[in-house]
Design a protein around this motif. Structure first.
Motif, mmCIF file in Angstrom:
data_model
loop_
_atom_site.group_PDB
_atom_site.id
_atom_site.type_symbol
_atom_site.label_atom_id
_atom_site.label_comp_id
_atom_site.label_asym_id
_atom_site.label_seq_id
_atom_site.Cartn_x
_atom_site.Cartn_y
_atom_site.Cartn_z
ATOM 1 N N LEU A 182 -25.204 -37.160 28.566
ATOM 2 C CA LEU A 182 -25.501 -36.774 27.183
ATOM 3 C C LEU A 182 -26.328 -37.846 26.489
ATOM 4 O O LEU A 182 -27.332 -37.547 25.840
ATOM 5 C CB LEU A 182 -24.209 -36.522 26.404
ATOM 6 C CG LEU A 182 -24.400 -36.194 24.930
ATOM 7 C CD1 LEU A 182 -25.198 -34.903 24.750
ATOM 8 C CD2 LEU A 182 -23.053 -36.104 24.231
ATOM 9 N N VAL A 183 -25.937 -39.109 26.624
ATOM 10 C CA VAL A 183 -26.679 -40.206 25.989
ATOM 11 C C VAL A 183 -28.105 -40.254 26.536
ATOM 12 O O VAL A 183 -29.064 -40.386 25.779
ATOM 13 C CB VAL A 183 -25.953 -41.555 26.194
ATOM 14 C CG1 VAL A 183 -26.833 -42.719 25.779
ATOM 15 C CG2 VAL A 183 -24.644 -41.563 25.423
ATOM 16 N N TYR A 184 -28.260 -40.123 27.838
ATOM 17 C CA TYR A 184 -29.587 -40.133 28.472
ATOM 18 C C TYR A 184 -30.455 -39.005 27.907
ATOM 19 O O TYR A 184 -31.612 -39.208 27.536
ATOM 20 C CB TYR A 184 -29.423 -39.975 29.986
ATOM 21 C CG TYR A 184 -30.720 -39.922 30.744
ATOM 22 C CD1 TYR A 184 -31.339 -41.083 31.186
ATOM 23 C CD2 TYR A 184 -31.339 -38.706 31.027
ATOM 24 C CE1 TYR A 184 -32.534 -41.037 31.886
ATOM 25 C CE2 TYR A 184 -32.535 -38.645 31.717
ATOM 26 C CZ TYR A 184 -33.121 -39.815 32.141
ATOM 27 O OH TYR A 184 -34.306 -39.768 32.831
ATOM 28 N N THR A 185 -29.883 -37.808 27.812
ATOM 29 C CA THR A 185 -30.620 -36.646 27.331
ATOM 30 C C THR A 185 -31.031 -36.811 25.875
ATOM 31 O O THR A 185 -32.189 -36.565 25.507
ATOM 32 C CB THR A 185 -29.760 -35.382 27.497
ATOM 33 O OG1 THR A 185 -29.406 -35.254 28.877
ATOM 34 C CG2 THR A 185 -30.516 -34.142 27.061
ATOM 35 N N LYS A 186 -30.098 -37.244 25.030
ATOM 36 C CA LYS A 186 -30.410 -37.428 23.612
ATOM 37 C C LYS A 186 -31.447 -38.536 23.418
ATOM 38 O O LYS A 186 -32.350 -38.410 22.596
ATOM 39 C CB LYS A 186 -29.131 -37.747 22.837
ATOM 40 C CG LYS A 186 -28.185 -36.566 22.733
ATOM 41 C CD LYS A 186 -26.874 -36.954 22.097
ATOM 42 C CE LYS A 186 -26.897 -36.666 20.636
ATOM 43 N NZ LYS A 186 -25.593 -36.948 19.986
ATOM 44 N N PHE A 187 -31.309 -39.611 24.171
ATOM 45 C CA PHE A 187 -32.243 -40.724 24.057
ATOM 46 C C PHE A 187 -33.647 -40.299 24.464
ATOM 47 O O PHE A 187 -34.629 -40.606 23.779
ATOM 48 C CB PHE A 187 -31.752 -41.896 24.913
ATOM 49 C CG PHE A 187 -32.492 -43.165 24.657
ATOM 50 C CD1 PHE A 187 -32.302 -43.865 23.474
ATOM 51 C CD2 PHE A 187 -33.376 -43.673 25.580
ATOM 52 C CE1 PHE A 187 -32.983 -45.039 23.226
ATOM 53 C CE2 PHE A 187 -34.060 -44.849 25.331
ATOM 54 C CZ PHE A 187 -33.866 -45.536 24.162
ATOM 55 N N ASN A 188 -33.776 -39.562 25.565
ATOM 56 C CA ASN A 188 -35.093 -39.093 25.999
ATOM 57 C C ASN A 188 -35.703 -38.125 25.002
ATOM 58 O O ASN A 188 -36.910 -38.145 24.771
ATOM 59 C CB ASN A 188 -35.016 -38.450 27.385
ATOM 60 C CG ASN A 188 -35.110 -39.476 28.480
ATOM 61 O OD1 ASN A 188 -35.830 -40.455 28.362
ATOM 62 N ND2 ASN A 188 -34.355 -39.278 29.540
ATOM 63 N N GLN A 189 -34.888 -37.284 24.391
ATOM 64 C CA GLN A 189 -35.392 -36.374 23.367
ATOM 65 C C GLN A 189 -35.909 -37.162 22.167
ATOM 66 O O GLN A 189 -36.959 -36.844 21.612
ATOM 67 C CB GLN A 189 -34.295 -35.406 22.933
ATOM 68 C CG GLN A 189 -34.773 -34.408 21.909
ATOM 69 C CD GLN A 189 -33.679 -33.436 21.505
ATOM 70 O OE1 GLN A 189 -32.572 -33.478 22.011
ATOM 71 N NE2 GLN A 189 -33.998 -32.563 20.580
ATOM 72 N N GLU A 194 -39.738 -37.246 20.618
ATOM 73 C CA GLU A 194 -40.026 -36.980 19.211
ATOM 74 C C GLU A 194 -40.810 -38.130 18.581
ATOM 75 O O GLU A 194 -41.764 -37.909 17.834
ATOM 76 C CB GLU A 194 -38.725 -36.735 18.449
ATOM 77 C CG GLU A 194 -38.071 -35.417 18.820
ATOM 78 C CD GLU A 194 -36.651 -35.274 18.298
ATOM 79 O OE1 GLU A 194 -36.179 -36.174 17.565
ATOM 80 O OE2 GLU A 194 -36.005 -34.266 18.620
ATOM 81 N N TYR A 195 -40.421 -39.363 18.869
ATOM 82 C CA TYR A 195 -41.142 -40.525 18.343
ATOM 83 C C TYR A 195 -42.570 -40.564 18.876
ATOM 84 O O TYR A 195 -43.500 -40.899 18.146
ATOM 85 C CB TYR A 195 -40.430 -41.824 18.705
ATOM 86 C CG TYR A 195 -39.194 -42.118 17.884
ATOM 87 C CD1 TYR A 195 -38.923 -41.476 16.680
ATOM 88 C CD2 TYR A 195 -38.279 -43.070 18.308
ATOM 89 C CE1 TYR A 195 -37.805 -41.755 15.934
ATOM 90 C CE2 TYR A 195 -37.137 -43.366 17.558
ATOM 91 C CZ TYR A 195 -36.911 -42.707 16.380
ATOM 92 O OH TYR A 195 -35.806 -42.989 15.639
ATOM 93 N N LEU A 217 -35.658 -36.757 35.905
ATOM 94 C CA LEU A 217 -34.468 -36.059 35.437
ATOM 95 C C LEU A 217 -34.860 -35.192 34.253
ATOM 96 O O LEU A 217 -35.304 -35.704 33.232
ATOM 97 C CB LEU A 217 -33.389 -37.056 35.003
ATOM 98 C CG LEU A 217 -32.763 -37.890 36.103
ATOM 99 C CD1 LEU A 217 -31.859 -38.954 35.495
ATOM 100 C CD2 LEU A 217 -31.980 -37.005 37.056
ATOM 101 N N ARG A 218 -34.713 -33.903 34.394
ATOM 102 C CA ARG A 218 -34.967 -32.986 33.294
ATOM 103 C C ARG A 218 -33.606 -32.578 32.736
ATOM 104 O O ARG A 218 -32.723 -32.178 33.486
ATOM 105 C CB ARG A 218 -35.730 -31.757 33.766
ATOM 106 C CG ARG A 218 -37.121 -32.090 34.229
ATOM 107 C CD ARG A 218 -37.864 -30.857 34.645
ATOM 108 N NE ARG A 218 -39.172 -31.243 35.169
ATOM 109 C CZ ARG A 218 -40.023 -30.409 35.701
ATOM 110 N NH1 ARG A 218 -39.725 -29.126 35.788
ATOM 111 N NH2 ARG A 218 -41.175 -30.827 36.161
#
Length: 133
Positions: A41-48, A52-53, A124-125
């Motif tokens: 979850l942390v990996y996914t949120k961080f990549n999102q 966005e940035y 990783l998607r």
């Protein structure tokens, strides 16, 4: 347990023992103590967040480059969000060179094939959604 907002928004946090914990220490702690689901979850949120940035940077950067160029490649700024900020921005222009692989492949296909080396890359998607209980 640490949450994503802690990692992204807090530079230092007081721990139970009275010691300050840096972001890097918090990330190390997360990797060592969180289960694989929390890490995913942390990996996914961080990549999102990074994506966005990057979109925002692509939109803003041309305006900043133009403003720098119109002001001798440097300007100072003052802005207010939650706090008052002051800063400066300098446009640094670097000459670069790169190897034109596409043209080389067209001009010398047999030589290109001789030096192409296969390999693997890992991507990783991921995605997520909130589930209301």
């Amino acid at each position: 347990m640490m949450i994503m907002g802690d990692v992204l928004n807090i530079k230092k946090q007081l721990t139970i023992g009275g010691q300050f914990m840096t972001t890097q220490k918090k990330l190390d702690q997360l990797v060592q103590t969180a289960n694989i689901d929390k890490q995913a979850l942390v990996y996914t949120k961080f990549n999102q967040t990074i994506k966005e940035y990057n979109k925002v940077n692509k939109l803003i950067k041309p305006n900043l480059i133009e403003h720098c160029q119109n002001n001798d490649n440097y300007f100072q700024f003052r802005a207010k969000e939650r706090f008052q900020y002051i800063g400066s921005m300098e446009l640094v222009i670097k000459n670069t060179s790169r190897f034109d692989v596409t043209q080389f492949k067209k001009d010398h296909p047999e030589l290109y094939d001789k030096y192409v080396v296969g390999g693997q890359s890992f991507e990783l998607r991921s995605n997520y959604k909130k589930v209301i209980k």
